[in-house]
Design an enzyme around this catalytic site. Structure first.
Site, PDB file in Angstrom:
ATOM      1  N   THR A 210     -13.646  -8.649  -0.311  1.00 54.51           N
ATOM      2  CA  THR A 210     -13.035  -7.468   0.271  1.00 54.51           C
ATOM      3  C   THR A 210     -14.154  -6.575   0.813  1.00 54.51           C
ATOM      4  OG1 THR A 210     -13.157  -6.042  -1.675  1.00 54.51           O
ATOM      5  CG2 THR A 210     -11.325  -7.606  -1.588  1.00 54.51           C
ATOM      6  N   GLU A 211     -13.757  -5.533   1.522  1.00 56.18           N
ATOM      7  CA  GLU A 211     -14.749  -4.583   2.043  1.00 56.18           C
ATOM      8  C   GLU A 211     -15.507  -3.908   0.904  1.00 56.18           C
ATOM      9  OE1 GLU A 211     -12.788  -3.047   6.200  1.00 56.18           O
ATOM     10  OE2 GLU A 211     -11.717  -2.617   4.342  1.00 56.18           O
ATOM     11  N   TYR A 212     -14.780  -3.523  -0.136  1.00 58.00           N
ATOM     12  CA  TYR A 212     -15.437  -2.894  -1.285  1.00 58.00           C
ATOM     13  C   TYR A 212     -16.379  -3.876  -1.975  1.00 58.00           C
ATOM     14  CZ  TYR A 212     -12.630   1.396  -1.287  1.00 58.00           C
ATOM     15  OH  TYR A 212     -12.064   2.610  -0.960  1.00 58.00           O
ATOM     16  N   GLU A 213     -15.963  -5.107  -2.060  1.00 55.48           N
ATOM     17  CA  GLU A 213     -16.782  -6.119  -2.715  1.00 55.48           C
ATOM     18  C   GLU A 213     -18.109  -6.299  -1.995  1.00 55.48           C
ATOM     19  OE1 GLU A 213     -16.292 -10.750  -4.304  1.00 55.48           O
ATOM     20  OE2 GLU A 213     -14.620  -9.666  -3.383  1.00 55.48           O
TER      21      GLU A 213
ATOM     22  N   LYS B 177      -9.277   8.915 -16.460  1.00 53.96           N
ATOM     23  CA  LYS B 177      -8.823   9.757 -17.568  1.00 53.96           C
ATOM     24  C   LYS B 177      -7.850   8.988 -18.460  1.00 53.96           C
ATOM     25  CE  LYS B 177      -9.467  14.100 -15.099  1.00 53.96           C
ATOM     26  NZ  LYS B 177      -8.842  15.355 -14.606  1.00 53.96           N
TER      27      LYS B 177
ATOM     28  N   ASP C  94     -15.521  -3.682  -9.689  1.00 57.19           N
ATOM     29  CA  ASP C  94     -16.939  -3.469 -10.012  1.00 57.19           C
ATOM     30  C   ASP C  94     -17.062  -2.473 -11.152  1.00 57.19           C
ATOM     31  OD1 ASP C  94     -16.114  -1.187  -8.462  1.00 57.19           O
ATOM     32  OD2 ASP C  94     -18.240  -0.672  -8.244  1.00 57.19           O
TER      33      ASP C  94
ATOM     34  N   GLU D  61       0.856  -1.188   0.000  1.00 59.05           N
ATOM     35  CA  GLU D  61       0.000   0.000   0.000  1.00 59.05           C
ATOM     36  C   GLU D  61       0.891   1.236   0.000  1.00 59.05           C
ATOM     37  OE1 GLU D  61      -2.580   2.654  -0.339  1.00 59.05           O
ATOM     38  OE2 GLU D  61      -3.357   0.606  -0.279  1.00 59.05           O
TER      39      GLU D  61
ATOM     40  N   ASP E 213      -7.755   1.456  -8.195  1.00 56.49           N
ATOM     41  CA  ASP E 213      -8.148   2.777  -8.672  1.00 56.49           C
ATOM     42  C   ASP E 213      -8.295   2.725 -10.195  1.00 56.49           C
ATOM     43  OD1 ASP E 213      -8.305   5.474  -9.438  1.00 56.49           O
ATOM     44  OD2 ASP E 213      -7.000   6.121  -7.805  1.00 56.49           O
TER      45      ASP E 213
END
Length: 218
Positions: A197-200, A126, A158, A68, A122
């Site tokens: 994951t948390e985002y998942e 652009k 996603d 990270e 991420d």
């Protein structure tokens, strides 16, 4: 989005026993950094680290390194790791490092990494930032310099635009697409053993499909 700087984050990272501070000094000798010589898996852009902590708990026979680049994000992972330690979970097969992923070839030698996880990276939407995407051909070239002969990269997102971009980059870079799905949680084969994951959890609970691909160089 600019990340909020958290006072004391840098000091906490420097003092943490869970962080490898000079990872380049372990290049070629990562097996010695862990109590046991085992396959090495890394997660690039690990965020708050829950996925990798779950993986380390479930697979003590594998060594893990979480990467990270943001101090404030890594600090959250260290706090969670401390909580686990206080609860009696040492997770001796897991370390973190705070580095830019572009430096991976300076940290690992060819063949030293058996698997790379990319989770909800991420999207850098652009066009001029395309090479910063962790599935760009530039990053695929970096992964090729550290992966074992049969090594794989697993990518989940996603973001459909990013996923389609990634599929095209894999093809253009000459990698092998071993498996992919446009709806992971309804794919009976690819969802087997899936660790969210948390985002998942967040995105899937909103009804968003999760995309996943598994690729290899050879």
């Amino acid at each position: 989005m600019r990340l909020r700087n958290i006072p004391g984050a840098k000091d906490a990272i420097l003092e943490s026993p869970y962080v490898i501070l000079e990872p380049e000094t372990h290049k070629g000798t990562w097996a010695a950094a862990f109590p046991s010589k085992q396959p090495l898996h890394i997660e690039v852009g690990m965020g708050k680290g829950r996925f990798l902590m779950d993986m380390a708990r479930l697979h003590p026979e594998i060594n893990y390194v979480g990467i990270e680049m943001y101090d404030s994000v890594l600090l959250r992972a260290l706090q969670k790791r401390e909580e686990l330690s206080q609860a009696g979970e040492s997770l001796s097969n897991l370390y973190f490092m705070c580095v830019d992923a572009r430096l991976l070839p300076e940290i690992f030698v060819k063949g030293e990494v058996d698997k790379i996880y990319l989770n909800f990276s991420d999207p850098w939407p652009k066009a001029r930032h395309a090479k910063r995407r962790l599935t760009s051909r530039q990053f695929l070239e970096r992964y090729d310099k550290i992966l074992a002969e049969k090594g794989t990269v697993e990518f989940k997102t996603d973001n459909r635009d990013l996923f389609e971009f990634s599929l095209e980059e894999v093809k253009e870079a000459g990698w092998n697409l071993l498996a992919h799905t446009f709806d992971l949680h309804h794919d009976q084969e690819m969802v087997k053993g899936n660790i969210m994951t948390e985002y998942e959890e967040k995105f899937s609970s909103m009804g968003n499909p999760i995309y996943k691909m598994v690729i290899s160089r050879s």
